[in-house]
Design a protein around this motif. Structure first.
Motif, PDB file in Angstrom:
ATOM      1  N   TRP A 528       0.827  -1.231   0.000  1.00  0.00           N
ATOM      2  CA  TRP A 528       0.000   0.000   0.000  1.00  0.00           C
ATOM      3  C   TRP A 528       0.853   1.269   0.000  1.00  0.00           C
ATOM      4  O   TRP A 528       0.374   2.341  -0.341  1.00  0.00           O
ATOM      5  N   LEU A 529       2.092   1.120   0.460  1.00  0.00           N
ATOM      6  CA  LEU A 529       2.961   2.314   0.430  1.00  0.00           C
ATOM      7  C   LEU A 529       3.269   2.674  -1.012  1.00  0.00           C
ATOM      8  O   LEU A 529       3.491   1.779  -1.836  1.00  0.00           O
ATOM      9  N   PRO A 530       3.333   3.963  -1.348  1.00  0.00           N
ATOM     10  CA  PRO A 530       3.761   4.297  -2.711  1.00  0.00           C
ATOM     11  C   PRO A 530       5.235   3.936  -2.906  1.00  0.00           C
ATOM     12  O   PRO A 530       6.015   3.950  -1.947  1.00  0.00           O
ATOM     13  N   LYS A 531       5.597   3.595  -4.142  1.00  0.00           N
ATOM     14  CA  LYS A 531       7.007   3.356  -4.470  1.00  0.00           C
ATOM     15  C   LYS A 531       7.428   4.399  -5.492  1.00  0.00           C
ATOM     16  O   LYS A 531       6.715   4.679  -6.451  1.00  0.00           O
ATOM     17  N   TRP A 532       8.595   4.951  -5.267  1.00  0.00           N
ATOM     18  CA  TRP A 532       9.038   6.037  -6.135  1.00  0.00           C
ATOM     19  C   TRP A 532       9.809   5.511  -7.335  1.00  0.00           C
ATOM     20  O   TRP A 532      10.438   4.456  -7.286  1.00  0.00           O
ATOM     21  N   ASP A 533       9.736   6.288  -8.408  1.00  0.00           N
ATOM     22  CA  ASP A 533      10.528   5.966  -9.601  1.00  0.00           C
ATOM     23  C   ASP A 533      11.630   6.994  -9.781  1.00  0.00           C
ATOM     24  O   ASP A 533      12.743   6.679 -10.138  1.00  0.00           O
ATOM     25  N   LYS A 534      11.308   8.258  -9.489  1.00  0.00           N
ATOM     26  CA  LYS A 534      12.280   9.346  -9.609  1.00  0.00           C
ATOM     27  C   LYS A 534      12.154  10.245  -8.390  1.00  0.00           C
ATOM     28  O   LYS A 534      11.127  10.219  -7.707  1.00  0.00           O
ATOM     29  N   MET A 535      13.168  11.064  -8.202  1.00  0.00           N
ATOM     30  CA  MET A 535      13.135  12.055  -7.120  1.00  0.00           C
ATOM     31  C   MET A 535      12.256  13.241  -7.551  1.00  0.00           C
ATOM     32  O   MET A 535      12.515  13.845  -8.592  1.00  0.00           O
ATOM     33  N   TYR A 536      11.207  13.502  -6.781  1.00  0.00           N
ATOM     34  CA  TYR A 536      10.350  14.653  -7.109  1.00  0.00           C
ATOM     35  C   TYR A 536      10.619  15.787  -6.121  1.00  0.00           C
ATOM     36  O   TYR A 536       9.865  16.024  -5.193  1.00  0.00           O
ATOM     37  N   ASP A 537      11.734  16.428  -6.339  1.00  0.00           N
ATOM     38  CA  ASP A 537      12.122  17.566  -5.502  1.00  0.00           C
ATOM     39  C   ASP A 537      11.518  18.843  -6.092  1.00  0.00           C
ATOM     40  O   ASP A 537      10.856  18.806  -7.129  1.00  0.00           O
ATOM     41  N   VAL A 538      11.801  19.981  -5.466  1.00  0.00           N
ATOM     42  CA  VAL A 538      11.156  21.233  -5.909  1.00  0.00           C
ATOM     43  C   VAL A 538      11.485  21.566  -7.368  1.00  0.00           C
ATOM     44  O   VAL A 538      10.641  22.102  -8.089  1.00  0.00           O
ATOM     45  N   LEU A 539      12.703  21.251  -7.796  1.00  0.00           N
ATOM     46  CA  LEU A 539      13.062  21.568  -9.184  1.00  0.00           C
ATOM     47  C   LEU A 539      12.288  20.681 -10.156  1.00  0.00           C
ATOM     48  O   LEU A 539      11.800  21.138 -11.192  1.00  0.00           O
ATOM     49  N   HIS A 540      12.177  19.413  -9.784  1.00  0.00           N
ATOM     50  CA  HIS A 540      11.469  18.487 -10.667  1.00  0.00           C
ATOM     51  C   HIS A 540       9.962  18.778 -10.679  1.00  0.00           C
ATOM     52  O   HIS A 540       9.318  18.758 -11.726  1.00  0.00           O
ATOM     53  N   ILE A 541       9.429  19.063  -9.504  1.00  0.00           N
ATOM     54  CA  ILE A 541       7.994  19.377  -9.422  1.00  0.00           C
ATOM     55  C   ILE A 541       7.690  20.605 -10.293  1.00  0.00           C
ATOM     56  O   ILE A 541       6.735  20.623 -11.071  1.00  0.00           O
ATOM     57  N   THR A 542       8.537  21.623 -10.181  1.00  0.00           N
ATOM     58  CA  THR A 542       8.316  22.835 -10.986  1.00  0.00           C
ATOM     59  C   THR A 542       8.398  22.511 -12.476  1.00  0.00           C
ATOM     60  O   THR A 542       7.576  22.972 -13.276  1.00  0.00           O
ATOM     61  N   GLU A 543       9.399  21.717 -12.826  1.00  0.00           N
ATOM     62  CA  GLU A 543       9.570  21.368 -14.240  1.00  0.00           C
ATOM     63  C   GLU A 543       8.330  20.617 -14.770  1.00  0.00           C
ATOM     64  O   GLU A 543       7.845  20.907 -15.866  1.00  0.00           O
ATOM     65  N   LEU A 544       7.811  19.684 -13.968  1.00  0.00           N
ATOM     66  CA  LEU A 544       6.628  18.926 -14.411  1.00  0.00           C
ATOM     67  C   LEU A 544       5.406  19.837 -14.544  1.00  0.00           C
ATOM     68  O   LEU A 544       4.607  19.697 -15.473  1.00  0.00           O
ATOM     69  N   MET A 545       5.272  20.767 -13.623  1.00  0.00           N
ATOM     70  CA  MET A 545       4.157  21.731 -13.742  1.00  0.00           C
ATOM     71  C   MET A 545       4.331  22.582 -14.995  1.00  0.00           C
ATOM     72  O   MET A 545       3.376  22.864 -15.702  1.00  0.00           O
ATOM     73  N   TYR A 546       5.559  22.990 -15.218  1.00  0.00           N
ATOM     74  CA  TYR A 546       5.889  23.828 -16.374  1.00  0.00           C
ATOM     75  C   TYR A 546       5.533  23.110 -17.670  1.00  0.00           C
ATOM     76  O   TYR A 546       5.102  23.706 -18.647  1.00  0.00           O
ATOM     77  N   GLN A 547       5.717  21.779 -17.640  1.00  0.00           N
ATOM     78  CA  GLN A 547       5.364  20.980 -18.829  1.00  0.00           C
ATOM     79  C   GLN A 547       3.876  20.617 -18.861  1.00  0.00           C
ATOM     80  O   GLN A 547       3.436  19.855 -19.709  1.00  0.00           O
ATOM     81  N   GLY A 548       3.129  21.087 -17.858  1.00  0.00           N
ATOM     82  CA  GLY A 548       1.685  20.794 -17.810  1.00  0.00           C
ATOM     83  C   GLY A 548       1.371  19.377 -17.377  1.00  0.00           C
ATOM     84  O   GLY A 548       0.283  18.860 -17.640  1.00  0.00           O
ATOM     85  N   LYS A 549       2.301  18.734 -16.642  1.00  0.00           N
ATOM     86  CA  LYS A 549       2.073  17.339 -16.249  1.00  0.00           C
ATOM     87  C   LYS A 549       1.568  17.187 -14.818  1.00  0.00           C
ATOM     88  O   LYS A 549       1.394  16.080 -14.338  1.00  0.00           O
ATOM     89  N   ILE A 550       1.431  18.275 -14.109  1.00  0.00           N
ATOM     90  CA  ILE A 550       0.860  18.216 -12.757  1.00  0.00           C
ATOM     91  C   ILE A 550      -0.396  19.072 -12.762  1.00  0.00           C
ATOM     92  O   ILE A 550      -0.389  20.199 -13.261  1.00  0.00           O
ATOM     93  N   ASN A 551      -1.471  18.528 -12.160  1.00  0.00           N
ATOM     94  CA  ASN A 551      -2.751  19.254 -12.171  1.00  0.00           C
ATOM     95  C   ASN A 551      -3.048  19.980 -10.870  1.00  0.00           C
ATOM     96  O   ASN A 551      -3.690  21.028 -10.873  1.00  0.00           O
ATOM     97  N   GLY A 552      -2.631  19.368  -9.764  1.00  0.00           N
ATOM     98  CA  GLY A 552      -2.992  19.937  -8.462  1.00  0.00           C
ATOM     99  C   GLY A 552      -1.773  20.172  -7.601  1.00  0.00           C
ATOM    100  O   GLY A 552      -0.756  19.484  -7.732  1.00  0.00           O
ATOM    101  N   PHE A 553      -1.872  21.152  -6.712  1.00  0.00           N
ATOM    102  CA  PHE A 553      -0.734  21.491  -5.864  1.00  0.00           C
ATOM    103  C   PHE A 553      -1.291  21.916  -4.506  1.00  0.00           C
ATOM    104  O   PHE A 553      -2.052  22.886  -4.423  1.00  0.00           O
ATOM    105  N   VAL A 554      -0.936  21.162  -3.463  1.00  0.00           N
ATOM    106  CA  VAL A 554      -1.339  21.522  -2.111  1.00  0.00           C
ATOM    107  C   VAL A 554      -0.121  22.134  -1.434  1.00  0.00           C
ATOM    108  O   VAL A 554       0.935  21.500  -1.364  1.00  0.00           O
ATOM    109  N   VAL A 555      -0.261  23.355  -0.961  1.00  0.00           N
ATOM    110  CA  VAL A 555       0.886  24.087  -0.424  1.00  0.00           C
ATOM    111  C   VAL A 555       0.590  24.443   1.032  1.00  0.00           C
ATOM    112  O   VAL A 555      -0.238  25.291   1.326  1.00  0.00           O
ATOM    113  N   GLN A 556       1.291  23.744   1.918  1.00  0.00           N
ATOM    114  CA  GLN A 556       1.031  23.920   3.352  1.00  0.00           C
ATOM    115  C   GLN A 556       2.179  24.723   3.984  1.00  0.00           C
ATOM    116  O   GLN A 556       3.324  24.268   3.981  1.00  0.00           O
ATOM    117  N   GLY A 557       1.881  25.921   4.452  1.00  0.00           N
ATOM    118  CA  GLY A 557       2.897  26.700   5.178  1.00  0.00           C
ATOM    119  C   GLY A 557       4.178  26.933   4.401  1.00  0.00           C
ATOM    120  O   GLY A 557       5.273  26.782   4.946  1.00  0.00           O
TER     121      GLY A 557
END
Ligand code: SF4
Length: 1018
Positions: A528-557
């Motif tokens: 049930w635990l997720p398994k990772w394929d790549k490191m999704y750090d802030v640079l990668h997350i931004t890049e994926l959003m930039y490419q339109g591959k992320i739809n939602g973003f929850v930003v806590q504090g």
């Protein structure tokens, strides 16, 4: 009669309230104090911890209105807690302005939504907000959850919604967030630790075994020599820095600052040495060479406790800037030769004579022989005399009775070589025998008030609590594979190798995740635990959003628009999101990225279709819980007031969202429903788990009677009882523990984090105050403060010693307490060979020894050490970011960012007191550069990089000086980072418009400290 205001208040509160007027008459000179005492005498006092930096100063909050029915408590005054062993009543300008933070005009009060294309916020109810957000999340997860990978391995990975987690929220919020995210399969998640001290964890763990500040704030007073480099402690950690001043006063310690700028720490230092940003490894590598050449090595320590004698595999080498095993196509190393040579029993071979040509000592000598004082001066711009002064003072600490320490922060971490900067210093401290010693260590001064705790809780893409890794889809396809890969075999006889207990930590954590649903038969819910394929750090997350591959973003504090590098790219990336959810006590630029703010954020809201929800949360003063200071102390704090308007605690918000999602899965079913329905959510009110419930889970409890290992007929812990510590954890499902390193924080004896006995039991050690991980040990690796026979190296610094039966003293031994010296167990108990590592084997991706590489934007255009390999070959960079890098021919100056005492990141611009102290954006330039450019103090200037520009006032100062580097003049420009448009100060530009999106090889921490800019009069 003289009395302090605090004493006066104590007396009046103890019953002299009615005689206060008499007192006023009697002591007319104290009139000011008396008026305030009268006001506070009606108030309720609540203890809390400053919410800003990781010094973790104690504060007393005074609130009114708690007595009457329907009355809402309001905090009217905050002051330093005089009982606190670190801060002792002091607060810096940020702590002094905490009241204005609580009552900031920027506080959010009601849930709001910004509909797609709209120019404004609309107030909505909590019910509507939670319902709409849950609907978005479920729809996105149903559409995009990857249940199995191409090989059929269950991976439960949801990548199309990302989440950032808070840096000042409590551990209890952090652990609930961890459970929430992983049950949903969120892997694209990151925390402030990534943009701050990620490299610290990597560097220190790969050297000593744990990735945390080794000593504590108060312990700095025990140092004979203090080097501040890669940080500006007087400015960024003012109250903690008082202990460096104590070392000067009490021991006559020398303090040297090495920094590009003559900063506020330099102003009180004995010496200041300038340096070019991004050249720290040259300076530190030069120190290693100097220590070796001048025989300033603590040999007994080095031979016994470090891996100097270990023999490295044949095939390891370093040539022309590359270590063995580099694959140019992949831009990565095959690290197999970077390991110990093993005998046929799998034990590391050593040569105690240090003669073997492939022993670590000889490889180290050769590697740093190139770093001569002349090379240091040529590449760093530091004067040779300054460099040699640092060497001389550090070198003096190689004797057992002299100890030196290092205080550093983001000046080292925020580089493409961040982890290796820190590792170089860690190696120096091993060579000098300064690790484990009172007054020694490598003191990583953490930034945010709880970023240490939130790192400990694993709120990063590929982490789990207690520095356990999240399973990887290729390496850890089964539970067995995971446990085998993460349970190291002992590499030398007689070593503790504490990570050998990984199955106990992991299975106890799985019982916390999945409760009764985790059974031996289903591998404790491993699938049930997720398994990772790549490191999704802030640079990668931004890049994926930039490419339109992320739809939602929850930003806590978090305020990523201001915090992430290349802010314009970040803004464009956010504009491609379908929905964004902000959970914050205060208005941030991230939440209003869609608003037009002229030149500083020139967007057209009607063209941005992102639906943005803004959910108001409580701040530190309005919640109970624990946060962890830089010295690893878990300090409990108490709620002093109700939040403003309709703000909810983070725990309520996460609880409400989770329950709403679970209800949707129950009603509608959906993809990957199992982990959501099976996750253990045993809280009395599932929509609002309490801090106490969560803190007890962090400690862990027995799910069955736990037998005493010394006498199995006896019970060590009864079923249902809180565990005494991590030594009681089991790998058979009979214990539950959310974070093994925190076990011991809330035992059967109660909440250990709330303890307030500030008795100094020796060397400034206060073990009765709060609780520190691991096992309340205050100085890590403290076995190394004694020689191999168990006698303290320095009798005046006796921390622990072998008493004939066990290890005991002023600190909890960081060691097997009954292992006698003759057993030969070494102090670095987390490392499978027991050694502190001069050669870190294959633990880092860019080399077992640190090597100098130029910043990605270098003012030299070459690397004189090896011109064919200019920048780090293993650097983290995406193609689109490489295209946004500038060249020195176009952008001739070096920009470097930093923060000011009066401000904390992007928060305090919403705080009146701090806004008054530092109201307007400025940059620092040298007199020489100002003259060249025709700029005078107070002029508006435009600073531009390849990625955009900012405008600020020019401060023309002697604090910055041009340096001569590689026979050319290098000008550096200092750029403080606090401004933006959500502010009570003057509006300003986001400094990170300028910085590049390139990351440290090991931890992806962006290179905020060294980039190229141009400068002109605006
Ligand atoms: S910001 Fe840091 S040094 Fe200043 S009062 Fe707060 S915890 Fe103390």
């Amino acid at each position: 009669m003289q009395m302090s205001r605090r004493q006066f208040f104590k007396i009046s509160a103890a019953g002299l309230g009615t005689s206060g007027l008499v007192m006023m008459g009697a002591y007319s000179g104290e009139a000011h104090a008396e008026v305030r005492a009268y006001r506070l005498s009606r108030a309720r006092e609540t203890r809390n911890t400053c919410t800003y930096c990781s010094v973790g100063c104690g504060v007393l909050m005074y609130s009114l209105g708690d007595g009457a029915k329907n009355a809402k408590a309001e905090i009217i005054h905050i002051e330093g807690d005089p009982d606190h062993p670190v801060s002792r009543g002091a607060l810096c300008p940020k702590g002094a302005g905490l009241l204005d933070f609580i009552h900031s005009p920027g506080r959010l009060k009601y849930p709001e939504v910004r509909e797609p294309g709209s120019k404004e916020w609309k107030r909505i109810s909590w019910e509507e907000a939670i319902h709409r957000v849950a609907k978005h999340m479920k729809a996105d997860r149903d559409a995009n959850l990857v249940e199995k990978n191409a090989e059929g391995v269950p991976v439960n990975r949801w990548l199309s919604t990302a989440m950032l987690t808070a840096s000042a929220s409590s551990n209890e919020t952090g652990i609930l967030t961890q459970k929430f995210m992983r049950s949903l399969g969120i892997v694209a998640t990151d925390a402030q630790a990534r943009v701050c001290h990620g490299p610290t964890v990597s560097a220190l763990a790969s050297t000593f075994g744990r990735g945390a500040m080794t000593n504590s704030w108060v312990d700095i007073k025990n140092a004979d020599f203090i080097l501040v480099m890669g940080g500006n402690a007087a400015e960024a950690h003012p109250v903690g820095f008082r202990w460096a001043i104590e070392a000067k006063k009490q021991r006559g310690a020398r303090l040297i600052v090495v920094d590009p700028r003559f900063n506020r720490t330099a102003a009180v230092a004995d010496h200041y040495v300038p340096i070019r940003v991004g050249s720290d490894i040259v300076f530190l590598g030069g120190i290693i060479n100097w220590l070796i050449k001048n025989d300033k090595i603590q040999w007994d320590y080095v031979k016994a406790y470090t891996n100097a004698s270990a023999i490295i595999q044949e095939g390891y080498g370093f040539d022309e800037g590359l270590f063995s095993g580099f694959d140019a196509e992949k831009g990565a190393y095959d690290k197999k030769t970077w390991n110990y040579e093993l005998d046929d029993k799998g034990i590391a071979k050593v040569d105690p004579t240090l003669q073997h040509p492939r022993c670590v000592w000889n490889l180290l000598r050769q590697h740093y022989a190139r770093y001569t004082p002349e090379v240091v001066a040529d590449l760093t711009g530091s004067p040779i005399e300054g460099f040699e002064l640092v060497c001389k003072h550090l070198g003096e600490t190689c004797t057992p009775d002299k100890v030196g320490t290092i205080l550093y922060a983001l000046g080292w971490t925020q580089h493409t070589t961040g982890a290796q900067n820190i590792r170089t210093m860690a190696m120096i401290q091993l060579l000098l025998g300064n690790i484990g010693m009172p007054g020694g260590g490598v003191n990583a001064l953490r930034g945010h008030s709880n970023i240490q705790g939130l790192s400990d809780l694993g709120l990063l893409s590929t982490s789990l609590p207690g520095y356990l890794p999240l399973p990887n889809e290729k390496q850890h396809t089964t539970l067995d594979a995971y446990l085998t890969a993460n349970t190291p075999k002992t590499l030398r006889d007689g070593q503790l190798n504490y990570w050998g207990n990984t199955p106990k930590f992991f299975i106890s954590m799985m019982k916390w995740f999945w409760g009764d649903k985790a059974t031996k038969e289903n591998n404790w819910g491993y699938d049930w635990l997720p398994k990772w394929d790549k490191m999704y750090d802030v640079l990668h997350i931004t890049e994926l959003m930039y490419q339109g591959k992320i739809n939602g973003f929850v930003v806590q504090g978090f305020n990523p628009l201001a915090s992430f590098p290349d802010a314009h790219k970040v803004r464009d990336a956010f504009s491609k999101l379908k929905y964004m959810v902000i959970i914050d006590p205060i208005a941030t630029e991230t939440s209003t990225f869609w608003q037009n703010h002229g030149e500083s954020n020139d967007v057209d809201p009607s063209q941005i279709q992102t639906e943005v929800f803004r959910l108001p949360s409580t701040c530190f003063a309005e919640e109970d819980g624990a946060i962890v200071n830089s010295g690893r102390w878990l300090q409990w704090h108490w709620k002093g007031a109700e939040p403003p308007g309709e703000a909810h605690s983070d725990q309520e918000i996460i609880g409400e969202l989770f329950v709403a999602l679970r209800d949707l899965y129950r009603k509608e079913g959906g993809k990957g429903a199992e982990p959501v329905l099976n996750v253990s959510w045993p809280y009395a009110n599932p929509k609002a788990p309490t801090p106490e419930e969560l803190a007890k889970e962090l400690n862990g409890r027995a799910l069955a009677d736990i037998p005493d290992p010394a006498d199995k007929s006896k019970v060590l812990v009864k079923k249902g009882e809180q565990l005494p510590g991590f030594a009681a954890l089991q790998d058979d499902g009979s214990t539950l523990c959310a974070c093994w390193i925190f076990s011991g924080c809330w035992t059967q004896a109660g909440n250990q984090m709330a303890r307030r006995d500030n008795t100094d039991v020796g060397l400034g050690n206060t073990p009765g105050w709060a609780w520190s991980w691991p096992a309340n040990r205050r100085i890590l690796y403290n076995r190394a403060s004694c020689d191999p026979a168990g006698k303290p190296w320095d009798a005046t610094r006796k921390l622990i010693a072998w008493n004939g039966e066990r290890w005991a003293g002023a600190d909890v031994p960081d060691f097997k307490v009954d292992s006698p010296p003759e057993a030969g167990m070494n102090p670095f108990i987390m490392n499978p060979e027991g050694f502190g590592r001069l050669f870190c084997t294959d633990k880092l991706v860019d080399g077992p020894f640190p090597e100098h590489y130029e910043p990605m934007e270098t003012p030299l255009g070459t690397n004189p050490l090896h011109p064919k390999v200019v920048n780090s070959p293993a650097v983290r960079i995406f193609k689109s970011d490489r295209e946004r890098l500038g060249k020195h021919t176009e952008f001739p100056y070096v920009g470097t960012t930093y923060r000011l005492t009066e401000h904390f990141q992007f928060w305090t611009k919403s705080v009146r007191l701090n806004a008054i102290a530092q109201p307007e954006q400025f940059v620092e330039i040298s007199e020489v550069l100002a003259k060249e450019k025709g700029i005078v103090a107070g002029d508006w200037v435009k600073i531009s990089s390849k990625r955009g520009f900012i405008k600020a006032k020019a401060v023309v100062t002697k604090r910055m000086k041009p340096l001569t580097v590689n026979k050319q003049t290098v000008h550096q420009i200092g750029i403080p980072l606090h401004w933006g448009w959500e502010t009570v100060a003057q509006k300003g530009y986001l400094t990170n418009i300028l910085s590049p999106a390139v990351g440290d090889c090991n931890t992806q921490t962006p290179e905020y400290k060294a980039f190229l800019v141009n400068l002109e009069k605006a």
